[in-house]
Design a protein around this motif. Structure first.
Motif, PDB file in Angstrom:
ATOM      1  N   ASN A   7       0.826  -1.223   0.000  1.00 17.91           N
ATOM      2  CA  ASN A   7       0.000   0.000   0.000  1.00 17.91           C
ATOM      3  C   ASN A   7       0.856   1.266   0.000  1.00 17.91           C
ATOM      4  OD1 ASN A   7      -2.271  -1.745   0.269  1.00 17.91           O
ATOM      5  ND2 ASN A   7      -1.952  -1.779   2.477  1.00 17.91           N
ATOM      6  N   LEU A   8       1.820   1.297  -0.915  1.00 16.62           N
ATOM      7  CA  LEU A   8       2.782   2.403  -0.950  1.00 16.62           C
ATOM      8  C   LEU A   8       2.270   3.562  -1.792  1.00 16.62           C
ATOM      9  CD1 LEU A   8       6.585   2.192  -1.223  1.00 16.62           C
ATOM     10  CD2 LEU A   8       5.378   3.602  -2.870  1.00 16.62           C
ATOM     11  N   PHE A   9       2.451   4.776  -1.258  1.00 12.35           N
ATOM     12  CA  PHE A   9       2.115   6.006  -1.963  1.00 12.35           C
ATOM     13  C   PHE A   9       3.330   6.928  -1.928  1.00 12.35           C
ATOM     14  CE2 PHE A   9      -1.923   4.266  -0.847  1.00 12.35           C
ATOM     15  CZ  PHE A   9      -2.860   4.758  -1.744  1.00 12.35           C
ATOM     16  N   LEU A  10       3.532   7.670  -3.011  1.00 16.25           N
ATOM     17  CA  LEU A  10       4.604   8.670  -3.070  1.00 16.25           C
ATOM     18  C   LEU A  10       4.058   9.933  -3.699  1.00 16.25           C
ATOM     19  CD1 LEU A  10       7.633   9.446  -2.763  1.00 16.25           C
ATOM     20  CD2 LEU A  10       7.964   8.606  -5.103  1.00 16.25           C
ATOM     21  N   ARG A  11       4.227  11.044  -2.999  1.00 16.36           N
ATOM     22  CA  ARG A  11       3.703  12.322  -3.488  1.00 16.36           C
ATOM     23  C   ARG A  11       4.828  13.337  -3.602  1.00 16.36           C
ATOM     24  NH1 ARG A  11      -0.952  14.798   0.065  1.00 16.36           N
ATOM     25  NH2 ARG A  11       0.809  15.145   1.502  1.00 16.36           N
ATOM     26  N   ARG A  12       4.784  14.112  -4.669  1.00 19.79           N
ATOM     27  CA  ARG A  12       5.673  15.257  -4.841  1.00 19.79           C
ATOM     28  C   ARG A  12       4.803  16.487  -5.006  1.00 19.79           C
ATOM     29  NH1 ARG A  12       9.440  12.630  -9.192  1.00 19.79           N
ATOM     30  NH2 ARG A  12      10.787  11.314  -7.937  1.00 19.79           N
ATOM     31  N   GLY A  13       4.878  17.387  -4.047  1.00 22.49           N
ATOM     32  CA  GLY A  13       3.987  18.546  -4.089  1.00 22.49           C
ATOM     33  C   GLY A  13       2.548  18.092  -3.954  1.00 22.49           C
TER      34      GLY A  13
END
Length: 263
Positions: A7-13
């Protein structure tokens, strides 16, 4: 377990680069990470190498769980990473042999005196990968294919349990590509071979040794599983949103675009 992502999430801005990613790799499996440009492959590789960390979710690589301990340096010493982005980081004047030797210390440049054992290992890898005859040439003067072979030898110096090959045939002509793929297949079949993640957006590079595939699209897992079940006309037509045909020949897939009827 070599890799476990939950359940991995990665956000930029304000933008989500990776969303709800789940992936497991067991020892003995070799995976293709397949996706078009912009799918999130580079962001995922940066996570695996602990250059970045997830916004939320769990990731464990080679038994090391992110967030539990400071693991970046220790983890990278156990991952053989080959990417064209590394080519610009080596010092001018370093020869191919020195670049390979640096892999024993996981460093860019050679700052320690290698032992005879380390030197002999580097020579053996250069021989096995067919590049011993240009070991004394400056790395920067080598062809793209020669550089990639040297980088693979460097990556193998530390006997890594995980080898990540990021678009290793980029910029190669057909003959150079096939020769490099032969070397990769040889590595995958060798005794005590590392688990390999092969990153590409070219179907025809998928070798028989890559028995598992993850299709990455718009930062999400489109599908994952057995390569022969995913690299099919039906699945890839949906993946590309374009009618395509896949033909398997000599245990490798070939991709072509179907002719559209009408206008």
């Amino acid at each position: 377990m070599v890799l476990q992502i939950e359940n991995l999430f990665l956000r930029r801005g304000e933008k989500w680069i990776l969303q709800d990613l789940n992936w497991q790799i067991e020892k003995g499996q070799n995976w293709v990470l397949f996706g078009l440009n912009g799918a999130g492959k580079t962001s995922l590789l940066n996570l695996l190498n602990a250059y970045t960390f997830p916004t939320k979710g769990k990731i464990s690589v080679l038994g090391m769980e992110f967030g539990k301990t400071y693991l970046a340096e220790r983890l990278r010493k156990q991952i053989g990473f080959v990417s064209s982005s590394l080519q610009q980081k080596f010092h001018q004047g370093d020869n191919a042999f020195e670049v390979v030797l640096s892999g024993a210390f996981a460093s860019i440049g050679l700052y320690e005196t290698p032992t005879d054992e380390v030197r002999n290992k580097a020579i053996s890898l250069l021989e096995n990968l067919g590049c011993i005859h240009y070991a004394n040439r400056n790395y920067e003067t080598l062809s793209q294919g020669e550089k990639q072979r040297v980088l693979i030898a460097r990556a193998l110096m530390g006997d890594p349990p995980l080898l990540i090959l990021d678009e290793p045939t980029y910029g190669l002509d057909f003959i150079a590509r096939e020769r490099l793929l032969e070397s990769i297949e040889k590595i995958a079949k060798s005794p005590n071979a590392p688990t390999i993640i092969y990153v590409t957006h070219h179907v025809e590079e998928i070798l028989p040794v890559f028995n598992k595939t993850l299709l990455l699209k718009d930062g999400q897992v489109f599908a994952s599983g057995d390569t022969t079940e995913l690299i099919t006309s039906e699945v890839l037509s949906t993946f590309f949103e374009l009618p395509v045909s896949v033909i398997w020949k000599n245990s490798r897939p070939l991709l072509s675009k179907d002719q559209l009827v009408g206008k």
